[in-house]
Write a protein that holds these residues in place. Structure first.
Motif, PDB file in Angstrom:
ATOM      1  N   VAL A 131       0.816  -1.211   0.000  1.00 31.02           N
ATOM      2  CA  VAL A 131       0.000   0.000   0.000  1.00 31.02           C
ATOM      3  C   VAL A 131       0.852   1.263   0.000  1.00 31.02           C
ATOM      4  O   VAL A 131       1.956   1.284   0.551  1.00 31.02           O
ATOM      5  N   GLY A 132       0.308   2.320  -0.605  1.00 33.16           N
ATOM      6  CA  GLY A 132       1.038   3.575  -0.731  1.00 33.16           C
ATOM      7  C   GLY A 132       0.421   4.671   0.108  1.00 33.16           C
ATOM      8  O   GLY A 132      -0.756   4.966  -0.033  1.00 33.16           O
TER       9      GLY A 132
ATOM     10  N   ILE B 261       6.261  -9.042  -5.397  1.00 30.07           N
ATOM     11  CA  ILE B 261       5.790 -10.030  -6.386  1.00 30.07           C
ATOM     12  C   ILE B 261       6.922 -10.986  -6.753  1.00 30.07           C
ATOM     13  O   ILE B 261       6.720 -12.198  -6.868  1.00 30.07           O
ATOM     14  N   GLU B 262       8.135 -10.446  -6.900  1.00 28.85           N
ATOM     15  CA  GLU B 262       9.270 -11.301  -7.260  1.00 28.85           C
ATOM     16  C   GLU B 262       9.597 -12.309  -6.166  1.00 28.85           C
ATOM     17  O   GLU B 262       9.893 -13.467  -6.431  1.00 28.85           O
ATOM     18  N   VAL B 263       9.544 -11.865  -4.916  1.00 32.03           N
ATOM     19  CA  VAL B 263       9.862 -12.774  -3.807  1.00 32.03           C
ATOM     20  C   VAL B 263       8.724 -13.767  -3.577  1.00 32.03           C
ATOM     21  O   VAL B 263       8.951 -14.940  -3.279  1.00 32.03           O
ATOM     22  N   ALA B 264       7.490 -13.313  -3.742  1.00 32.10           N
ATOM     23  CA  ALA B 264       6.332 -14.181  -3.473  1.00 32.10           C
ATOM     24  C   ALA B 264       6.253 -15.344  -4.470  1.00 32.10           C
ATOM     25  O   ALA B 264       5.896 -16.458  -4.083  1.00 32.10           O
ATOM     26  N   GLN B 265       6.607 -15.084  -5.709  1.00 29.21           N
ATOM     27  CA  GLN B 265       6.569 -16.117  -6.756  1.00 29.21           C
ATOM     28  C   GLN B 265       5.285 -16.941  -6.723  1.00 29.21           C
ATOM     29  O   GLN B 265       5.303 -18.165  -6.834  1.00 29.21           O
ATOM     30  N   GLY B 266       4.173 -16.268  -6.499  1.00 31.31           N
ATOM     31  CA  GLY B 266       2.883 -16.949  -6.530  1.00 31.31           C
ATOM     32  C   GLY B 266       2.533 -17.747  -5.282  1.00 31.31           C
ATOM     33  O   GLY B 266       1.453 -18.340  -5.197  1.00 31.31           O
ATOM     34  N   ARG B 267       3.426 -17.784  -4.269  1.00 29.84           N
ATOM     35  CA  ARG B 267       3.139 -18.579  -3.067  1.00 29.84           C
ATOM     36  C   ARG B 267       2.048 -17.955  -2.216  1.00 29.84           C
ATOM     37  O   ARG B 267       1.337 -18.656  -1.494  1.00 29.84           O
ATOM     38  N   VAL B 268       1.953 -16.623  -2.254  1.00 33.94           N
ATOM     39  CA  VAL B 268       0.877 -15.929  -1.528  1.00 33.94           C
ATOM     40  C   VAL B 268       0.248 -14.913  -2.487  1.00 33.94           C
ATOM     41  O   VAL B 268       0.931 -14.400  -3.376  1.00 33.94           O
ATOM     42  N   PRO B 269      -1.057 -14.640  -2.335  1.00 34.87           N
ATOM     43  CA  PRO B 269      -1.670 -13.646  -3.202  1.00 34.87           C
ATOM     44  C   PRO B 269      -1.157 -12.247  -2.871  1.00 34.87           C
ATOM     45  O   PRO B 269      -0.935 -11.933  -1.699  1.00 34.87           O
ATOM     46  N   VAL B 270      -0.932 -11.443  -3.893  1.00 37.85           N
ATOM     47  CA  VAL B 270      -0.426 -10.084  -3.689  1.00 37.85           C
ATOM     48  C   VAL B 270      -1.426  -9.097  -4.300  1.00 37.85           C
ATOM     49  O   VAL B 270      -1.930  -9.312  -5.397  1.00 37.85           O
ATOM     50  N   ARG B 271      -1.698  -8.020  -3.574  1.00 35.02           N
ATOM     51  CA  ARG B 271      -2.579  -6.977  -4.075  1.00 35.02           C
ATOM     52  C   ARG B 271      -1.863  -5.637  -3.908  1.00 35.02           C
ATOM     53  O   ARG B 271      -1.361  -5.346  -2.827  1.00 35.02           O
ATOM     54  N   VAL B 272      -1.782  -4.867  -4.976  1.00 32.66           N
ATOM     55  CA  VAL B 272      -1.121  -3.561  -4.931  1.00 32.66           C
ATOM     56  C   VAL B 272      -2.197  -2.474  -4.870  1.00 32.66           C
ATOM     57  O   VAL B 272      -3.124  -2.474  -5.676  1.00 32.66           O
ATOM     58  N   ILE B 273      -2.094  -1.592  -3.895  1.00 35.53           N
ATOM     59  CA  ILE B 273      -3.082  -0.515  -3.733  1.00 35.53           C
ATOM     60  C   ILE B 273      -2.357   0.815  -3.906  1.00 35.53           C
ATOM     61  O   ILE B 273      -1.460   1.148  -3.130  1.00 35.53           O
ATOM     62  N   PRO B 274      -2.728   1.557  -4.956  1.00 29.67           N
ATOM     63  CA  PRO B 274      -1.910   2.720  -5.329  1.00 29.67           C
ATOM     64  C   PRO B 274      -2.034   3.910  -4.383  1.00 29.67           C
ATOM     65  O   PRO B 274      -3.007   4.048  -3.647  1.00 29.67           O
ATOM     66  N   GLY B 275      -1.041   4.764  -4.443  1.00 28.78           N
ATOM     67  CA  GLY B 275      -1.034   6.023  -3.706  1.00 28.78           C
ATOM     68  C   GLY B 275      -0.632   7.153  -4.650  1.00 28.78           C
ATOM     69  O   GLY B 275      -0.252   6.917  -5.793  1.00 28.78           O
TER      70      GLY B 275
END
Lengths: 236, 236
Positions: free
Chosen positions: A3-4, A89-103
């Motif tokens: 989050v931003g 996203i690079e570290v997660a490699q799909g293992r956990v869901p990632v959501r980006v919330i803009p600022g």
């Protein structure tokens, strides 16, 4: 969730960011950013990390998420612009869901304080070469100047690389007039904000540091009272 | 006050924008934007204007302010990026005070939905040539491609100029691989959002219209699961 916080002032981050932080069990971030929101962190697990600890910060966040925790990684500005979104996203490699919330990113914050310098095409360039080769940066500065883009410079100067801004200016001067308006905004919309409108010729006589965003106009940009304006092209 | 609603979803505009609209006696804007916030407009004077009526809208807003009213001019995204901020300052010419309050621009909104395409230097280019000469646009597309910028295309296609996106792609293909990831986001964070990650080679087989933002990667950009990521350069 990445989050931003925008410029850092509570009035400038969105309800979606606020809700994301409130919903998190763990909040991860550089301690300066966590210090901006102490009241939101009560009863939460906090992971404060040092500057430049981005990879470690991302690993910790992903580990915690993989262990079942709801994690918010906070940064200033927009996490999608030179921020934490990519490394997560690079570290997660799909293992956990990632959501980006803009600022609100620094380009928007600084532009609002300067008036309207971004009414036409612009290029955003970071002058930090910690992560991008210097030759690539030089090539981009030249290309953006050749294209007569308005140019937004992030991380324009630090102790480790005080001369990058000088080199960038020299390249720009090959293609842009020394009279080109330049806006320098320190702590944009965070405060105490300092704002100067100068020219490409004179810009180095003003203080520029890592808390500063620099916006260099295109061939049409002009000063209008206290403002820097790049006309969009309407016939008045 | 010139304020940005961001993507249009209430969760995505800032408390400062909300407060500005609440404090206004008159709210001026393209009717589609006013329709996003009906509950905030009760008991206010409303000036809804047609699309492309920007100069007239600016004149009306400035007249009302000069007559002593508190006026909020609303637009979507960030009013400082291809928005109303510039024309308001140009028309006002110092006769009334102007304050620009930023919003989340389409680049940030689309990038968040795509993952993290803007982790490195990027250029923002509008493909509308209503206001910018086509030759200038071609020069900028080429310069940004030469500089290996990530490229964010605003207004990528409309009925009046369906072929600009084709020409832009041809120029980019001179410098970028056809395998370069491309993200196409329609109604980013406004909904119903549609998101596609494709390549520079294949992008034209997908629908692109004026509600779409297109992000074309640099030489390092890659697809990571459902996401498009431009590495910032950290060593993992």
């Amino acid at each position: 969730m990445v989050v931003g916080l925008g410029p850092g002032n509570r009035e400038n981050f969105t309800p979606e960011v606020l809700a994301a932080i409130k919903s998190a069990q763990v909040v991860v971030g550089y301690h300066t950013y966590l210090d901006l929101i102490p009241d939101l962190l009560q009863d939460k697990e906090k992971v404060a990390t040092p500057m430049r600890g981005e990879v470690e910060r991302a690993r910790q966040a992903v580990e915690l998420a993989a262990a079942g925790k709801t994690v918010a990684v906070v940064s200033s500005g927009d996490p999608g612009i030179y921020g934490m979104a990519g490394i997560i996203i690079e570290v997660a490699q799909g293992r956990v869901p990632v959501r980006v919330i803009p600022g609100i990113t620094a380009a928007s914050a600084a532009a609002a304080s300067l008036g309207a310098p971004l009414m036409n095409d612009f290029a955003v360039i970071s002058l930090s070469d910690l992560l991008t080769p210097w030759e690539t940066m030089l090539k981009r500065i030249e290309a953006a100047a050749v294209g007569d883009f308005v140019m937004v410079l992030y991380n324009p100067r630090s102790y480790g690389r005080p001369d990058h801004i000088k080199t960038a200016r020299e390249i720009m001067l090959r293609y842009k007039s020394p009279e080109t308006p330049v806006g320098i905004v320190r702590q944009a919309r965070r405060g105490p904000e300092e704002k100067i409108i100068t020219t490409l010729g004179d810009m180095l006589s003003h203080e520029i540091d890592m808390l500063t965003t620099v916006i260099v106009g295109n061939a049409q940009t002009r000063v209008e009272g206290d403002f820097m304006v790049t006309p969009r092209g309407y016939r008045l």
